[in-house]
Design an enzyme around this catalytic site. Structure first.
Site, mmCIF file in Angstrom:
data_model
loop_
_atom_site.group_PDB
_atom_site.id
_atom_site.type_symbol
_atom_site.label_atom_id
_atom_site.label_comp_id
_atom_site.label_asym_id
_atom_site.label_seq_id
_atom_site.Cartn_x
_atom_site.Cartn_y
_atom_site.Cartn_z
ATOM 1 N N HIS A 92 -21.470 3.805 -5.559
ATOM 2 C CA HIS A 92 -21.923 3.993 -6.960
ATOM 3 C C HIS A 92 -20.746 4.512 -7.776
ATOM 4 O O HIS A 92 -20.375 5.687 -7.671
ATOM 5 C CB HIS A 92 -23.079 4.991 -7.021
ATOM 6 C CG HIS A 92 -23.661 5.134 -8.391
ATOM 7 N ND1 HIS A 92 -25.011 4.998 -8.650
ATOM 8 C CD2 HIS A 92 -23.096 5.397 -9.590
ATOM 9 C CE1 HIS A 92 -25.230 5.175 -9.941
ATOM 10 N NE2 HIS A 92 -24.070 5.418 -10.542
ATOM 11 N N HIS A 145 -18.433 4.221 -11.697
ATOM 12 C CA HIS A 145 -18.172 3.726 -13.058
ATOM 13 C C HIS A 145 -16.661 3.653 -13.258
ATOM 14 O O HIS A 145 -15.970 4.671 -13.079
ATOM 15 C CB HIS A 145 -18.760 4.684 -14.103
ATOM 16 C CG HIS A 145 -20.242 4.863 -13.970
ATOM 17 N ND1 HIS A 145 -21.156 4.109 -14.668
ATOM 18 C CD2 HIS A 145 -20.968 5.702 -13.190
ATOM 19 C CE1 HIS A 145 -22.378 4.483 -14.339
ATOM 20 N NE2 HIS A 145 -22.299 5.443 -13.446
ATOM 21 N N LYS A 151 -29.118 -3.137 -11.435
ATOM 22 C CA LYS A 151 -29.280 -1.713 -11.715
ATOM 23 C C LYS A 151 -30.358 -1.512 -12.769
ATOM 24 O O LYS A 151 -30.296 -2.102 -13.859
ATOM 25 C CB LYS A 151 -27.942 -1.138 -12.207
ATOM 26 C CG LYS A 151 -27.996 0.323 -12.644
ATOM 27 C CD LYS A 151 -28.102 1.284 -11.461
ATOM 28 C CE LYS A 151 -28.339 2.720 -11.885
ATOM 29 N NZ LYS A 151 -27.149 3.464 -12.248
ATOM 30 N N HIS A 197 -31.779 4.212 -11.456
ATOM 31 C CA HIS A 197 -31.567 5.522 -12.094
ATOM 32 C C HIS A 197 -32.966 6.114 -12.236
ATOM 33 O O HIS A 197 -33.739 5.720 -13.119
ATOM 34 C CB HIS A 197 -30.881 5.387 -13.449
ATOM 35 C CG HIS A 197 -30.616 6.717 -14.089
ATOM 36 N ND1 HIS A 197 -29.353 7.234 -14.265
ATOM 37 C CD2 HIS A 197 -31.470 7.668 -14.550
ATOM 38 C CE1 HIS A 197 -29.443 8.438 -14.807
ATOM 39 N NE2 HIS A 197 -30.717 8.720 -14.998
ATOM 40 N N HIS A 206 -27.971 8.619 -6.922
ATOM 41 C CA HIS A 206 -27.588 10.006 -7.262
ATOM 42 C C HIS A 206 -28.790 10.950 -7.307
ATOM 43 O O HIS A 206 -29.096 11.535 -8.348
ATOM 44 C CB HIS A 206 -26.791 10.074 -8.568
ATOM 45 C CG HIS A 206 -27.298 9.226 -9.708
ATOM 46 N ND1 HIS A 206 -28.575 9.298 -10.187
ATOM 47 C CD2 HIS A 206 -26.685 8.276 -10.457
ATOM 48 C CE1 HIS A 206 -28.720 8.448 -11.185
ATOM 49 N NE2 HIS A 206 -27.593 7.808 -11.367
ATOM 50 N N ASP A 249 -20.865 8.345 -8.172
ATOM 51 C CA ASP A 249 -21.242 8.331 -9.592
ATOM 52 C C ASP A 249 -20.118 8.897 -10.451
ATOM 53 O O ASP A 249 -20.368 9.454 -11.530
ATOM 54 C CB ASP A 249 -22.552 9.087 -9.847
ATOM 55 C CG ASP A 249 -23.138 8.752 -11.224
ATOM 56 O OD1 ASP A 249 -22.802 7.685 -11.772
ATOM 57 O OD2 ASP A 249 -23.918 9.568 -11.750
HETATM 58 O O1 DOR Z 1 -23.822 11.462 -15.783
HETATM 59 C C1 DOR Z 1 -23.923 10.259 -15.815
HETATM 60 N N1 DOR Z 1 -22.948 9.477 -16.323
HETATM 61 N N2 DOR Z 1 -25.036 9.702 -15.348
HETATM 62 C C2 DOR Z 1 -25.284 8.400 -15.484
HETATM 63 O O2 DOR Z 1 -26.330 7.971 -15.069
HETATM 64 C C3 DOR Z 1 -24.325 7.515 -16.187
HETATM 65 C C4 DOR Z 1 -22.977 8.065 -16.170
HETATM 66 C C5 DOR Z 1 -22.046 7.385 -17.143
HETATM 67 O O3 DOR Z 1 -21.996 6.164 -17.157
HETATM 68 O O4 DOR Z 1 -21.341 8.086 -17.866
HETATM 69 ZN ZN ZN Z 2 -23.935 6.186 -12.467
#
Ligand code: DOR
Ligand code: ZN
Length: 352
Positions: free
Chosen positions: A17, A19, A104, A141, A179, A256
């Site tokens: 997971h 980003h 997702k 989520h 998460h 995450d």
């Molecule tokens: O804290 C977070 N940041 N939780 C999420 O679900 C998305 C993520 C983000 O993309 O910044």
């Molecule tokens: Zn995430």
């Protein structure tokens, strides 16, 4: 796995997971992840979100271009699509054929760039039927978004209101509760009846294993410890750590790691997300060591994820060493900077 107080060897882990955003920012965060992990599941919550196979292919090309520019040839991005009220069964089949690893589910309004997310899961039933039929996992989520529900209760309420009905309606749909942050979620996943099938798993972040909600308010407001789902009470952290270190293959690593610039965090209405990619493995090692369970790290970090996704386990070995490392106060992020998780602090473990 050999185990000693000062060194651990393990098969190279993956991040299930992650980003990495897009453009200039992406190049600055990719190298941190690729230094530690062989593969990562790339989240689709871009602006605009990655809702189609064509958009995912274009995004993957941009990722590969950045990897080439960085001289990284040993890292595989695993692509996902963002589920919307309008995702068609056809797009699900096309995604399966194209090698997309999962969809997702962001409930609309739940978190960063979730405005195009699902307003009511019932709108997605045709897509979910197709996902169940072709063996396409759904990553969740897991928070309700109604303003009446207290922010600390949103995950537990989601289990009752959304997840349990969904699992009844789609008993063979593979799902990852992403998460997780609560005792309720850890126990739900641990105890879920799946008719002998491997249909439900959960990912755990380093911040939820290492910190409780006091960390958001320690001596003043700490925006870099704010993520969603938000950190919970200590009893929840303890339950999550117990799940992660239990050797149960339903629990595996997903950082995450969610980069936001320093300015976007340190402001009147700061973004949610912790940037843990800089030394994520060191953070997980610290968490596992805190309960004397370093011997369970390899299963959690390197085996249970690929097993769930029916992908081959990695074969290369890596070594973590117990050697104090100070996390930088800031790192470059495009034309800005980012404050990594535990910035300025010394942590015990890092990659050799
Ligand atoms: O804290 C977070 N940041 N939780 C999420 O679900 C998305 C993520 C983000 O993309 O910044
Ligand atoms: Zn995430």
């Amino acid at each position: 796995m050999s185990n000693s107080p000062t060194q651990i060897q393990l098969i190279q882990p993956d991040d299930w997971h992650l980003h990495i955003r897009d453009g200039e920012v992406m190049k600055d965060v990719l190298a941190d992840t690729a230094r530690q992990f062989a593969r990562a599941i790339i989240m689709p919550n871009l602006k605009p979100p990655v809702t189609t196979v064509d958009l995912a292919n274009e995004y993957m090309t941009r990722i590969r271009t950045q990897l080439n520019l960085l001289g990284i040839d040993h890292f595989t991005p695993l692509m996902t699509l963002y589920l919307t009220d309008n995702t068609s069964a056809d797009e699900v089949c096309k995604a399966k054929a194209a090698g997309i690893v999962a969809f997702k589910l962001y409930p609309a309004g739940a978190t960063t760039n979730s405005d195009f997310g699902v307003s009511d899961i019932k709108h997605c039933y045709l897509a979910l039927e197709a996902m169940q039929a072709v063996g396409m996992p759904l990553l969740v989520h897991g928070e309700v978004t109604s303003v009446e529900v207290d922010i600390f209760d949103r995950e537990a309420v989601f289990i009752d209101q959304v997840l349990e009905p969904l699992r009844k309606d789609f008993p063979e749909l593979k799902m990852v509760f992403e998460h997780i942050t609560t005792l309720q979620a850890a126990h739900y996943v641990r105890d879920a009846a799946t008719g002998g099938k491997n249909t439900l798993a959960a990912t755990l972040t380093p911040q939820h294993l290492l910190m409780n909600r006091n960390a958001i308010f320690a001596g003043g407001i700490r925006p870099h410890n704010y993520c969603l789902p938000v950190l919970k009470r200590e009893k929840h952290r303890v339950a999550l750590l117990e799940a992660a270190t239990s050797g149960n293959p339903r629990f595996f690593l997903g950082t995450d790691s969610a980069p936001h610039s320093k300015g976007a965090k340190e402001t009147a209405c700061g973004c949610a997300g912790c940037y843990s990619a800089f030394n994520a493995l060191g953070l997980y090692a610290e968490a596992f060591e805190s309960v004397g369970k370093l011997d369970q790290l390899e299963g959690f970090a390197s085996f249970f994820g690929p097993d769930f996704y029916s992908l081959p386990r990695n074969t290369k070995q890596i070594t973590l060493v117990k050697q104090a490392q100070t996390i930088p106060a800031e790192l470059p992020l495009g034309d800005s900077v980012i404050v990594p998780l535990r910035a300025g602090e010394t942590i015990a473990w890092s990659l050799s």
